[in-house]
Design a protein around this motif. Structure first.
Motif, PDB file in Angstrom:
ATOM      1  N   VAL A  86       0.847  -1.187   0.000  1.00 21.03           N
ATOM      2  CA  VAL A  86       0.000   0.000   0.000  1.00 21.03           C
ATOM      3  C   VAL A  86       0.885   1.240   0.000  1.00 21.03           C
ATOM      4  CG1 VAL A  86      -1.741   1.297   1.309  1.00 21.03           C
ATOM      5  CG2 VAL A  86      -1.835  -1.204   1.271  1.00 21.03           C
ATOM      6  N   ASP A  87       0.540   2.213  -0.846  1.00 22.48           N
ATOM      7  CA  ASP A  87       1.173   3.532  -0.817  1.00 22.48           C
ATOM      8  C   ASP A  87       0.218   4.484  -0.109  1.00 22.48           C
ATOM      9  OD1 ASP A  87       3.369   2.642  -2.199  1.00 22.48           O
ATOM     10  OD2 ASP A  87       2.947   3.771  -4.032  1.00 22.48           O
ATOM     11  N   VAL A  88       0.739   5.220   0.865  1.00 21.28           N
ATOM     12  CA  VAL A  88      -0.040   6.214   1.593  1.00 21.28           C
ATOM     13  C   VAL A  88       0.569   7.576   1.293  1.00 21.28           C
ATOM     14  CG1 VAL A  88      -0.761   7.022   3.868  1.00 21.28           C
ATOM     15  CG2 VAL A  88      -0.651   4.569   3.392  1.00 21.28           C
ATOM     16  N   THR A  89      -0.294   8.523   0.889  1.00 20.44           N
ATOM     17  CA  THR A  89       0.156   9.856   0.519  1.00 20.44           C
ATOM     18  C   THR A  89      -0.507  10.883   1.414  1.00 20.44           C
ATOM     19  OG1 THR A  89       0.423   9.152  -1.780  1.00 20.44           O
ATOM     20  CG2 THR A  89       0.327  11.526  -1.374  1.00 20.44           C
ATOM     21  N   GLY A  90       0.320  11.719   2.045  1.00 23.07           N
ATOM     22  CA  GLY A  90      -0.187  12.804   2.871  1.00 23.07           C
ATOM     23  C   GLY A  90      -0.662  13.957   2.006  1.00 23.07           C
ATOM     24  N   ALA A  91      -1.406  14.886   2.614  1.00 20.79           N
ATOM     25  CA  ALA A  91      -1.919  16.044   1.885  1.00 20.79           C
ATOM     26  C   ALA A  91      -0.786  16.897   1.313  1.00 20.79           C
ATOM     27  CB  ALA A  91      -2.803  16.892   2.798  1.00 20.79           C
ATOM     28  N   ASP A  92       0.427  16.772   1.883  1.00 17.62           N
ATOM     29  CA  ASP A  92       1.577  17.525   1.381  1.00 17.62           C
ATOM     30  C   ASP A  92       2.235  16.868   0.168  1.00 17.62           C
ATOM     31  OD1 ASP A  92       2.853  15.325   2.461  1.00 17.62           O
ATOM     32  OD2 ASP A  92       4.143  16.479   3.818  1.00 17.62           O
ATOM     33  N   THR A  95       4.716  10.528  -0.212  1.00 18.49           N
ATOM     34  CA  THR A  95       4.198   9.163  -0.302  1.00 18.49           C
ATOM     35  C   THR A  95       5.167   8.202   0.387  1.00 18.49           C
ATOM     36  OG1 THR A  95       3.047   9.604  -2.380  1.00 18.49           O
ATOM     37  CG2 THR A  95       3.523   7.295  -1.884  1.00 18.49           C
ATOM     38  N   VAL A  96       4.600   7.288   1.159  1.00 13.78           N
ATOM     39  CA  VAL A  96       5.374   6.238   1.820  1.00 13.78           C
ATOM     40  C   VAL A  96       4.785   4.897   1.407  1.00 13.78           C
ATOM     41  CG1 VAL A  96       6.113   5.275   4.027  1.00 13.78           C
ATOM     42  CG2 VAL A  96       5.896   7.748   3.769  1.00 13.78           C
ATOM     43  N   SER A  97       5.641   3.954   1.030  1.00 12.46           N
ATOM     44  CA  SER A  97       5.206   2.608   0.648  1.00 12.46           C
ATOM     45  C   SER A  97       5.272   1.681   1.856  1.00 12.46           C
ATOM     46  CB  SER A  97       6.097   2.056  -0.468  1.00 12.46           C
ATOM     47  OG  SER A  97       5.960   2.845  -1.626  1.00 12.46           O
ATOM     48  N   PHE A  98       4.227   0.882   2.026  1.00 12.86           N
ATOM     49  CA  PHE A  98       4.150  -0.084   3.121  1.00 12.86           C
ATOM     50  C   PHE A  98       4.035  -1.489   2.556  1.00 12.86           C
ATOM     51  CE2 PHE A  98       2.895   3.904   4.931  1.00 12.86           C
ATOM     52  CZ  PHE A  98       3.523   3.896   6.171  1.00 12.86           C
ATOM     53  N   LYS A 103       4.239  -1.109   9.922  1.00 14.60           N
ATOM     54  CA  LYS A 103       3.174  -0.422  10.643  1.00 14.60           C
ATOM     55  C   LYS A 103       3.260   1.062  10.373  1.00 14.60           C
ATOM     56  CE  LYS A 103       5.026   0.712  15.186  1.00 14.60           C
ATOM     57  NZ  LYS A 103       4.876   2.136  15.063  1.00 14.60           N
ATOM     58  N   MET A 104       2.126   1.711  10.487  1.00 14.66           N
ATOM     59  CA  MET A 104       2.043   3.143  10.260  1.00 14.66           C
ATOM     60  C   MET A 104       1.279   3.766  11.411  1.00 14.66           C
ATOM     61  SD  MET A 104       0.214   5.205   7.121  1.00 14.66           S
ATOM     62  CE  MET A 104      -1.332   4.380   7.393  1.00 14.66           C
ATOM     63  N   ASP A 105       1.847   4.808  12.023  1.00 13.37           N
ATOM     64  CA  ASP A 105       1.171   5.566  13.058  1.00 13.37           C
ATOM     65  C   ASP A 105       0.521   6.783  12.410  1.00 13.37           C
ATOM     66  OD1 ASP A 105       3.962   4.886  15.169  1.00 13.37           O
ATOM     67  OD2 ASP A 105       2.034   3.864  15.156  1.00 13.37           O
ATOM     68  N   GLU A 106      -0.758   6.990  12.700  1.00 11.59           N
ATOM     69  CA  GLU A 106      -1.506   8.106  12.125  1.00 11.59           C
ATOM     70  C   GLU A 106      -1.952   9.039  13.249  1.00 11.59           C
ATOM     71  OE1 GLU A 106      -3.688   5.375   8.703  1.00 11.59           O
ATOM     72  OE2 GLU A 106      -4.892   6.581  10.045  1.00 11.59           O
ATOM     73  N   PRO A 107      -1.411  10.255  13.321  1.00 15.37           N
ATOM     74  CA  PRO A 107      -1.906  11.182  14.332  1.00 15.37           C
ATOM     75  C   PRO A 107      -3.326  11.636  13.996  1.00 15.37           C
ATOM     76  CG  PRO A 107      -0.209  12.223  12.967  1.00 15.37           C
ATOM     77  CD  PRO A 107      -0.322  10.793  12.531  1.00 15.37           C
ATOM     78  N   ALA A 108      -4.097  11.963  14.997  1.00 18.50           N
ATOM     79  CA  ALA A 108      -5.460  12.462  14.777  1.00 18.50           C
ATOM     80  C   ALA A 108      -5.413  13.680  13.857  1.00 18.50           C
ATOM     81  CB  ALA A 108      -6.098  12.834  16.109  1.00 18.50           C
ATOM     82  N   GLY A 109      -6.323  13.704  12.886  1.00 20.72           N
ATOM     83  CA  GLY A 109      -6.425  14.840  11.983  1.00 20.72           C
ATOM     84  C   GLY A 109      -5.490  14.822  10.790  1.00 20.72           C
ATOM     85  N   SER A 113      -4.313   9.771   1.857  1.00 22.67           N
ATOM     86  CA  SER A 113      -5.041   8.867   0.966  1.00 22.67           C
ATOM     87  C   SER A 113      -4.215   7.597   0.840  1.00 22.67           C
ATOM     88  CB  SER A 113      -5.269   9.512  -0.403  1.00 22.67           C
ATOM     89  OG  SER A 113      -4.022   9.782  -1.020  1.00 22.67           O
ATOM     90  N   GLY A 114      -4.783   6.583   0.205  1.00 24.01           N
ATOM     91  CA  GLY A 114      -4.042   5.340   0.043  1.00 24.01           C
ATOM     92  C   GLY A 114      -4.420   4.619  -1.227  1.00 24.01           C
ATOM     93  N   VAL A 115      -3.506   3.765  -1.692  1.00 26.58           N
ATOM     94  CA  VAL A 115      -3.784   2.941  -2.863  1.00 26.58           C
ATOM     95  C   VAL A 115      -3.075   1.597  -2.686  1.00 26.58           C
ATOM     96  CG1 VAL A 115      -1.872   3.863  -4.239  1.00 26.58           C
ATOM     97  CG2 VAL A 115      -3.842   2.844  -5.391  1.00 26.58           C
ATOM     98  N   VAL A 116      -3.783   0.524  -3.018  1.00 17.91           N
ATOM     99  CA  VAL A 116      -3.183  -0.811  -2.989  1.00 17.91           C
ATOM    100  C   VAL A 116      -2.380  -0.958  -4.271  1.00 17.91           C
ATOM    101  CG1 VAL A 116      -3.607  -3.295  -2.891  1.00 17.91           C
ATOM    102  CG2 VAL A 116      -5.102  -1.717  -1.627  1.00 17.91           C
TER     103      VAL A 116
END
Length: 142
Positions: A86-92, A95-98, A103-109, A113-116
């Motif tokens: 999965v690639d996760v992309t922040g609003a900035d 992109t980080v590939s997992f 594991k990924m820590d997500e702070p509140a707020g 987005s993500g894509v398999v």
């Protein structure tokens, strides 16, 4: 072990809400295939030792190529990827590939987005600590 009536009621609401949120996301790859993300299991924990919060855990599977639009969560969460990539992309735009075991820590707020990206489905465990009254997930336009 016996659950209180309140935690039983809250648990049902959270489980229903959790499924509805995942199923309600317009997952691009999922729509094309005519199926929704699979919620394989859900759980929640309300403790008198931690008033004002729910700890919820979801075991979910997303089809290969599925994408989840820009969104954020009302509480801090952690994702453990069991299968797939999965690639996760922040609003900035970062992109980080997992990969399995990451594991990924997500702070509140945190808006992301993500894509398999793998040719096989992605299976993950998502745990969130959600304060009472906070939204589980909110879609962000932009």
């Amino acid at each position: 072990m016996q659950m209180s009536r309140l935690s039983t009621k809250v648990g049902r609401l959270i489980s229903i809400a959790g499924f509805a949120v995942f199923a309600g996301f317009p997952c691009v790859g999922q729509e094309a295939a005519g199926s929704e993300p699979k919620m394989l299991a859900t759980g929640d924990f309300v403790s008198p030792d931690a008033p004002g919060v729910h700890v919820m855990t979801f075991l979910a599977e997303f089809e290969a190529g599925a994408s989840i639009p820009l969104h954020h969560h009302g509480g801090a969460s952690q994702v453990l990827l069991l299968e797939g990539d999965v690639d996760v992309t922040g609003a900035d735009g970062t992109t980080v590939s997992f990969h399995p075991g990451d594991k990924m820590d997500e702070p509140a707020g945190w808006v992301h987005s993500g894509v398999v990206t793998s040719s096989e489905p992605a299976k993950l465990i998502w745990t969130i600590v959600l304060p009472d009254g906070a939204e589980l997930e909110t879609l962000d336009n932009g």
